[in-house]
Scaffold this active site. Structure first.
Site, PDB file in Angstrom:
ATOM      1  N   GLU A 140      13.106   8.780  62.453  1.00 39.49           N
ATOM      2  CA  GLU A 140      12.214   8.602  61.303  1.00 39.49           C
ATOM      3  C   GLU A 140      11.399   7.340  61.573  1.00 39.49           C
ATOM      4  OE1 GLU A 140      12.222   8.796  56.437  1.00 39.49           O
ATOM      5  OE2 GLU A 140      14.003   8.084  57.468  1.00 39.49           O
ATOM      6  N   ASP A 284      19.579  11.657  52.949  1.00 37.46           N
ATOM      7  CA  ASP A 284      18.864  10.396  53.238  1.00 37.46           C
ATOM      8  C   ASP A 284      19.782   9.211  52.943  1.00 37.46           C
ATOM      9  OD1 ASP A 284      16.737   8.891  54.171  1.00 37.46           O
ATOM     10  OD2 ASP A 284      15.726   8.793  52.243  1.00 37.46           O
TER      11      ASP A 284
END
Length: 392
Positions: A140, A284
């Site tokens: 990410e 997440d």
């Protein structure tokens, strides 16, 4: 199929072909619900599935009133149990998430300098050599927009260059599973094409891109939207942006953090209705998942967790979550109005398909991996098996 070598490793089996019959009040996966069900497991693989009368087995496990589902797959999580996946050791984080029903994990790394990411890829490679439940790495960053950086250090955000793409592909051979890219960055579309051609799942996220820029990324090979609604322009009636582009494209899977903090439950329900069969629930999760409130680090940033909500210290910026997949499942049913098979699919078959692993993961079917979760009538995790081995 991936050309990174991950597929072959995913199919590898090191377990003896001892058979176990697992019975439950019902079986639930994307195909629906079956009462009085059973699953016959041999080694790390499901051999047969049925209801009523069952074949003989070396061992019988009767789960009583439990519901048996496939194990959850988390496409996007950064850690838990006080650990991050950039740490020297993160065994406790994996164990905590597995106890909550996540049997296969893609380990997300925040933006860092490319040499640091190369070192992290090598570290995860070593873990994967002995742990088949780790599916690989999700980068990410670093190819994210500084104008929608979220909980990433802006100093580590860069536009993709051919040299950096080469470096990450070489270091990520057999390890790099997914990468998030902001499509408006210089060189982004070429990078999307390069990673996609190498078998890496490419996601659009942390972006200020337009609907046309996002569509161009999908046409170039991106197939995922990173945590829909978060770190991207909202869905405006004259500027549909990345969300509109993803919802309208049947090739795209949309990640969703369903913790009632990142996205309002009504918006989550709307997304499920707008993109049926394409919403993948993710955690997440950062280090505070499964741990106490307090001060943490996410990459190079300080994070404060209060009442289970993580924010970059001194700001209102959300910094990951403290979510686990069993809570996401319950929220999908109670807050977002999903049936249990729909909710289970969002944690299992849909993320498996996003990774092109749907032939092996995410279903209660012959030939699928023996990843199983036993849930109480209240949808709380009782027992967990990953690759035929009991984890809880």
């Amino acid at each position: 199929m991936s050309t990174t070598g991950l597929q072959d490793r995913d199919r590898a089996s090191g377990l003896e072909a001892r058979t176990t019959l697992v019975r439950a009040a019902r079986l639930v996966d994307v195909a629906g619900s079956v009462a009085d069900g059973w699953v016959l497991v041999g080694g790390d693989t499901i051999l047969q599935v049925g209801s009523g009368a069952a074949p003989a087995a070396d061992e019988v496990v009767d789960l009583g009133d439990a519901t048996l589902t496939p194990g959850s797959i988390d496409l996007h999580g950064h850690g838990g149990a006080t650990e991050a996946y950039e740490d020297d050791s993160f065994a406790q984080a994996l164990a905590m998430h597995r106890a909550h029903g996540t049997t296969r994990s893609v380990l997300s790394l925040v933006a860092n300098p490319v040499p640091a990411l190369v070192a992290s890829l090598a570290q995860v490679r070593a873990v994967m050599a002995t742990d088949p439940l780790v599916l690989g790495v999700h980068l990410e960053g670093p190819f994210l927009s500084p104008h929608n950086k979220g909980a990433h250090n802006e100093d580590h955000l860069i536009a993709p260059t051919p040299a950096d793409v080469d470096t990450l592909l070489e270091a990520g051979e057999g390890v790099l599973r997914q990468i998030t890219i902001a499509p408006e960055l210089p060189g982004a579309l070429d990078a999307v094409r390069r990673f996609a051609a190498a078998g890496v799942t490419v996601a659009v996220g942390h972006t200020v891109g337009t609907v046309d820029q996002t569509r161009a990324a999908f046409d170039a090979g991106a197939t995922v939207l990173t945590h829909a609604f978060n770190a991207m322009p909202g869905l405006h009636h004259r500027a549909p942006g990345p969300i509109g582009a993803a919802v309208s494209d049947d090739r795209v899977t949309l990640e969703l953090i369903l913790d009632a903090v990142h996205v309002h439950p009504l918006v989550a329900e709307t997304l499920f209705r707008a993109a049926p069969g394409r919403v993948a629930l993710i955690t997440d999760a950062m280090g505070a998942a499964g741990a106490a409130d307090g001060d943490y680090r996410l990459g190079s940033l300080d994070v404060t967790v209060t009442d289970g909500v993580a924010r970059v210290a001194g700001t209102d910026t959300i910094a990951g979550s403290t979510l686990t997949q069993d809570v996401a499942l319950r929220n999908a049913v109670t807050l977002a109005g999903r049936s249990l098979p729909q909710a289970v699919a969002a944690l299992t078959s849909i993320p498996a398909a996003a990774l092109r692993l749907g032939d092996r993961l995410g279903r209660l079917a012959p030939g699928s991996a023996a990843d199983l979760v036993a849930l109480s009538p209240a949808l709380e995790v009782r027992r967990v098996w990953g690759g035929g081995r009991e984890l809880r």
